[in-house]
Motif scaffolding. Structure first.
Motif, PDB file in Angstrom:
ATOM      1  N   ALA A 111       0.845  -1.199   0.000  1.00  0.00           N
ATOM      2  CA  ALA A 111       0.000   0.000   0.000  1.00  0.00           C
ATOM      3  C   ALA A 111       0.880   1.250   0.000  1.00  0.00           C
ATOM      4  O   ALA A 111       0.595   2.218  -0.724  1.00  0.00           O
ATOM      5  CB  ALA A 111      -0.925  -0.003   1.221  1.00  0.00           C
ATOM      6  N   ASP A 112       1.960   1.218   0.776  1.00  0.00           N
ATOM      7  CA  ASP A 112       2.888   2.347   0.787  1.00  0.00           C
ATOM      8  C   ASP A 112       3.594   2.483  -0.554  1.00  0.00           C
ATOM      9  O   ASP A 112       3.839   3.596  -1.036  1.00  0.00           O
ATOM     10  CB  ASP A 112       3.924   2.168   1.895  1.00  0.00           C
ATOM     11  CG  ASP A 112       3.334   2.321   3.287  1.00  0.00           C
ATOM     12  OD1 ASP A 112       2.207   2.848   3.398  1.00  0.00           O
ATOM     13  OD2 ASP A 112       3.998   1.908   4.263  1.00  0.00           O
ATOM     14  N   THR A 113       3.942   1.345  -1.152  1.00  0.00           N
ATOM     15  CA  THR A 113       4.592   1.365  -2.464  1.00  0.00           C
ATOM     16  C   THR A 113       3.680   1.981  -3.517  1.00  0.00           C
ATOM     17  O   THR A 113       4.107   2.819  -4.321  1.00  0.00           O
ATOM     18  CB  THR A 113       4.996  -0.060  -2.885  1.00  0.00           C
ATOM     19  OG1 THR A 113       5.904  -0.604  -1.913  1.00  0.00           O
ATOM     20  CG2 THR A 113       5.665  -0.053  -4.251  1.00  0.00           C
ATOM     21  N   GLU A 114       2.417   1.579  -3.501  1.00  0.00           N
ATOM     22  CA  GLU A 114       1.464   2.140  -4.465  1.00  0.00           C
ATOM     23  C   GLU A 114       1.300   3.638  -4.255  1.00  0.00           C
ATOM     24  O   GLU A 114       1.236   4.406  -5.227  1.00  0.00           O
ATOM     25  CB  GLU A 114       0.109   1.445  -4.337  1.00  0.00           C
ATOM     26  CG  GLU A 114      -0.922   1.983  -5.324  1.00  0.00           C
ATOM     27  CD  GLU A 114      -2.239   1.223  -5.302  1.00  0.00           C
ATOM     28  OE1 GLU A 114      -3.200   1.696  -5.954  1.00  0.00           O
ATOM     29  OE2 GLU A 114      -2.311   0.168  -4.632  1.00  0.00           O
ATOM     30  N   LEU A 115       1.248   4.066  -3.003  1.00  0.00           N
ATOM     31  CA  LEU A 115       1.108   5.490  -2.702  1.00  0.00           C
ATOM     32  C   LEU A 115       2.290   6.273  -3.268  1.00  0.00           C
ATOM     33  O   LEU A 115       2.117   7.330  -3.891  1.00  0.00           O
ATOM     34  CB  LEU A 115       1.015   5.690  -1.191  1.00  0.00           C
ATOM     35  CG  LEU A 115       0.665   7.095  -0.695  1.00  0.00           C
ATOM     36  CD1 LEU A 115      -0.732   7.507  -1.158  1.00  0.00           C
ATOM     37  CD2 LEU A 115       0.758   7.146   0.831  1.00  0.00           C
ATOM     38  N   LEU A 116       3.499   5.758  -3.099  1.00  0.00           N
ATOM     39  CA  LEU A 116       4.690   6.427  -3.620  1.00  0.00           C
ATOM     40  C   LEU A 116       4.657   6.497  -5.136  1.00  0.00           C
ATOM     41  O   LEU A 116       4.896   7.564  -5.730  1.00  0.00           O
ATOM     42  CB  LEU A 116       5.949   5.693  -3.160  1.00  0.00           C
ATOM     43  CG  LEU A 116       7.260   6.141  -3.827  1.00  0.00           C
ATOM     44  CD1 LEU A 116       7.573   7.587  -3.484  1.00  0.00           C
ATOM     45  CD2 LEU A 116       8.403   5.212  -3.438  1.00  0.00           C
ATOM     46  N   LEU A 117       4.344   5.384  -5.785  1.00  0.00           N
ATOM     47  CA  LEU A 117       4.329   5.371  -7.243  1.00  0.00           C
ATOM     48  C   LEU A 117       3.278   6.321  -7.796  1.00  0.00           C
ATOM     49  O   LEU A 117       3.527   7.051  -8.762  1.00  0.00           O
ATOM     50  CB  LEU A 117       4.085   3.948  -7.745  1.00  0.00           C
ATOM     51  CG  LEU A 117       5.212   2.938  -7.483  1.00  0.00           C
ATOM     52  CD1 LEU A 117       4.775   1.543  -7.893  1.00  0.00           C
ATOM     53  CD2 LEU A 117       6.489   3.342  -8.213  1.00  0.00           C
ATOM     54  N   ARG A 118       2.111   6.328  -7.202  1.00  0.00           N
ATOM     55  CA  ARG A 118       1.059   7.241  -7.669  1.00  0.00           C
ATOM     56  C   ARG A 118       1.474   8.700  -7.474  1.00  0.00           C
ATOM     57  O   ARG A 118       1.179   9.554  -8.312  1.00  0.00           O
ATOM     58  CB  ARG A 118      -0.253   6.960  -6.939  1.00  0.00           C
ATOM     59  CG  ARG A 118      -0.950   5.673  -7.371  1.00  0.00           C
ATOM     60  CD  ARG A 118      -2.324   5.558  -6.757  1.00  0.00           C
ATOM     61  NE  ARG A 118      -3.012   4.339  -7.163  1.00  0.00           N
ATOM     62  CZ  ARG A 118      -3.678   4.204  -8.317  1.00  0.00           C
ATOM     63  NH1 ARG A 118      -3.728   5.225  -9.176  1.00  0.00           N
ATOM     64  NH2 ARG A 118      -4.282   3.069  -8.601  1.00  0.00           N
ATOM     65  N   GLU A 119       2.162   8.976  -6.395  1.00  0.00           N
ATOM     66  CA  GLU A 119       2.617  10.340  -6.142  1.00  0.00           C
ATOM     67  C   GLU A 119       3.601  10.775  -7.228  1.00  0.00           C
ATOM     68  O   GLU A 119       3.493  11.890  -7.763  1.00  0.00           O
ATOM     69  CB  GLU A 119       3.288  10.405  -4.768  1.00  0.00           C
ATOM     70  CG  GLU A 119       3.856  11.767  -4.416  1.00  0.00           C
ATOM     71  CD  GLU A 119       4.557  11.751  -3.072  1.00  0.00           C
ATOM     72  OE1 GLU A 119       5.544  12.505  -2.921  1.00  0.00           O
ATOM     73  OE2 GLU A 119       4.134  10.992  -2.179  1.00  0.00           O
ATOM     74  N   LEU A 120       4.540   9.904  -7.574  1.00  0.00           N
ATOM     75  CA  LEU A 120       5.538  10.248  -8.589  1.00  0.00           C
ATOM     76  C   LEU A 120       4.907  10.369  -9.969  1.00  0.00           C
ATOM     77  O   LEU A 120       5.161  11.328 -10.711  1.00  0.00           O
ATOM     78  CB  LEU A 120       6.649   9.193  -8.601  1.00  0.00           C
ATOM     79  CG  LEU A 120       7.470   9.069  -7.316  1.00  0.00           C
ATOM     80  CD1 LEU A 120       8.459   7.910  -7.432  1.00  0.00           C
ATOM     81  CD2 LEU A 120       8.201  10.366  -7.006  1.00  0.00           C
ATOM     82  N   LEU A 121       4.076   9.397 -10.313  1.00  0.00           N
ATOM     83  CA  LEU A 121       3.436   9.402 -11.630  1.00  0.00           C
ATOM     84  C   LEU A 121       2.469  10.575 -11.765  1.00  0.00           C
ATOM     85  O   LEU A 121       2.397  11.222 -12.814  1.00  0.00           O
ATOM     86  CB  LEU A 121       2.703   8.074 -11.853  1.00  0.00           C
ATOM     87  CG  LEU A 121       3.599   6.834 -11.913  1.00  0.00           C
ATOM     88  CD1 LEU A 121       2.759   5.565 -11.828  1.00  0.00           C
ATOM     89  CD2 LEU A 121       4.456   6.831 -13.171  1.00  0.00           C
ATOM     90  N   GLY A 122       1.739  10.858 -10.685  1.00  0.00           N
ATOM     91  CA  GLY A 122       0.801  11.971 -10.712  1.00  0.00           C
ATOM     92  C   GLY A 122       1.484  13.317 -10.860  1.00  0.00           C
ATOM     93  O   GLY A 122       0.884  14.284 -11.341  1.00  0.00           O
ATOM     94  N   ALA A 123       2.756  13.374 -10.450  1.00  0.00           N
ATOM     95  CA  ALA A 123       3.540  14.609 -10.589  1.00  0.00           C
ATOM     96  C   ALA A 123       4.197  14.704 -11.961  1.00  0.00           C
ATOM     97  O   ALA A 123       4.984  15.622 -12.214  1.00  0.00           O
ATOM     98  CB  ALA A 123       4.595  14.677  -9.495  1.00  0.00           C
ATOM     99  N   GLY A 124       3.864  13.763 -12.846  1.00  0.00           N
ATOM    100  CA  GLY A 124       4.392  13.800 -14.204  1.00  0.00           C
ATOM    101  C   GLY A 124       5.790  13.233 -14.358  1.00  0.00           C
ATOM    102  O   GLY A 124       6.492  13.569 -15.315  1.00  0.00           O
TER     103      GLY A 124
END
Length: 290
Positions: free
Chosen positions: A69-82
């Motif tokens: 869950a933490d891994t997904e949160l990190l990846l979404r944060e990076l991807l969402g920031a472009g």
């Protein structure tokens, strides 16, 4: 860098190096007596010597994957920031971390069609994984694209030599790496195994020597036999299980024999150390093959 590098806590990089490179670390979990611990947490400095003190006092540790869950949160944060993401993972031959994380990346990819998500199974451990991450950062800083860095890692990861020895075979027995008979016999005879990580990413014993100093010298002898030339221009990593004096001894041998100037020494992290124990010594460098 034009993209983000994500790796996990088994890379065994120094915390100041992680900060300097702007890396994102997925912390694996280690557990004892119902308590959970994680190292390499952002903004925190972990006292790894205390972990080895607990092992010497008899605490037994088990390990598990990073929190997905933490891994997904990190990846979404990076991807969402472009940002594009390159994940450089712990050997699939030793852990399910790479498979779980790369699967999550494949599941997220359709939601971010404009982003690039790439994953590399280093088939490496400890400073071997860390040294591959170090090379990836140097390539990226020199202007290589995310695809070019991925391709370099895939082309060179089986040239990243790992040489290990341990001081107490009973920890390898508890981790399922040697039989109880071999552990007891080796302990009585002062036998020290010399091991490496093979092309499938497994930790395997290759030879046995009698005595600690001979086992440390054997690591350097293997470097002499296989390291890429010119050896003195390489960056070399050494990791240890709370035995800094032995790590410095190996580093001095490398400086004296090969003229290597750039040597990075750090602890073996608790997830690997839980299986190899205090006194683990490991040497990493680029070679003709593992």
């Amino acid at each position: 860098m034009d993209f983000e590098i994500v790796t996990d806590s088994c890379c065994n990089l120094k915390e100041e190096m992680i900060e300097e490179f702007g890396l994102h670390i997925l912390p694996l979990t280690f557990m004892s007596e119902g308590e959970e611990y994680r190292s390499y947490l952002k903004g925190e400095v972990t006292d790894l010597s205390q972990f080895y003190t607990m092992m010497r006092e008899g605490k037994v540790f088990t390990t598990s994957l990073p929190n997905m869950a933490d891994t997904e949160l990190l990846l979404r944060e990076l991807l969402g920031a472009g940002r594009d993401v390159l994940y450089i993972g712990f050997s699939s031959g030793l852990s399910g971390t790479y498979e779980a994380t790369s699967l999550l990346m494949r599941e997220l990819a359709p939601e971010y069609p404009d982003r690039t998500l790439l994953a590399v199974d280093t088939l490496a451990a400890s400073g071997g994984q860390g040294l591959l991450v170090w090379h990836a950062v140097q390539k990226a800083r020199a202007g290589a694209s995310i695809e070019e860095v991925r391709d370099w890692l895939e082309a060179n990861k089986l040239k990243l030599a790992h040489w290990f020895t341990v001081d107490d075979l009973m920890f390898l027995f508890r981790g399922g790496r040697v039989s109880k008979t071999s552990a007891w016999a080796g302990t009585l005879l002062n036998i020290k195994p010399v091991m490496h990580v093979d092309d499938e990413g497994h930790l395997v014993p290759l030879e046995k020597v009698r005595g600690r100093k001979k086992s440390l010298n054997a690591l350097v002898d293997h470097m002499a036999a296989t390291a890429d030339e010119p050896i003195n221009e390489q960056t070399v990593f050494i990791t240890h299980g709370d035995c800094l004096a032995d790590a410095e001894y190996v580093a001095d041998q490398i400086r004296d024999r090969f003229g290597v100037r750039d040597i990075v020494i750090n602890y073996v992290d608790p997830v690997i150390g839980a299986h190899s124990g205090p006194g683990t010594m490991a040497l990493f460098f680029l070679a003709s093959g593992r």
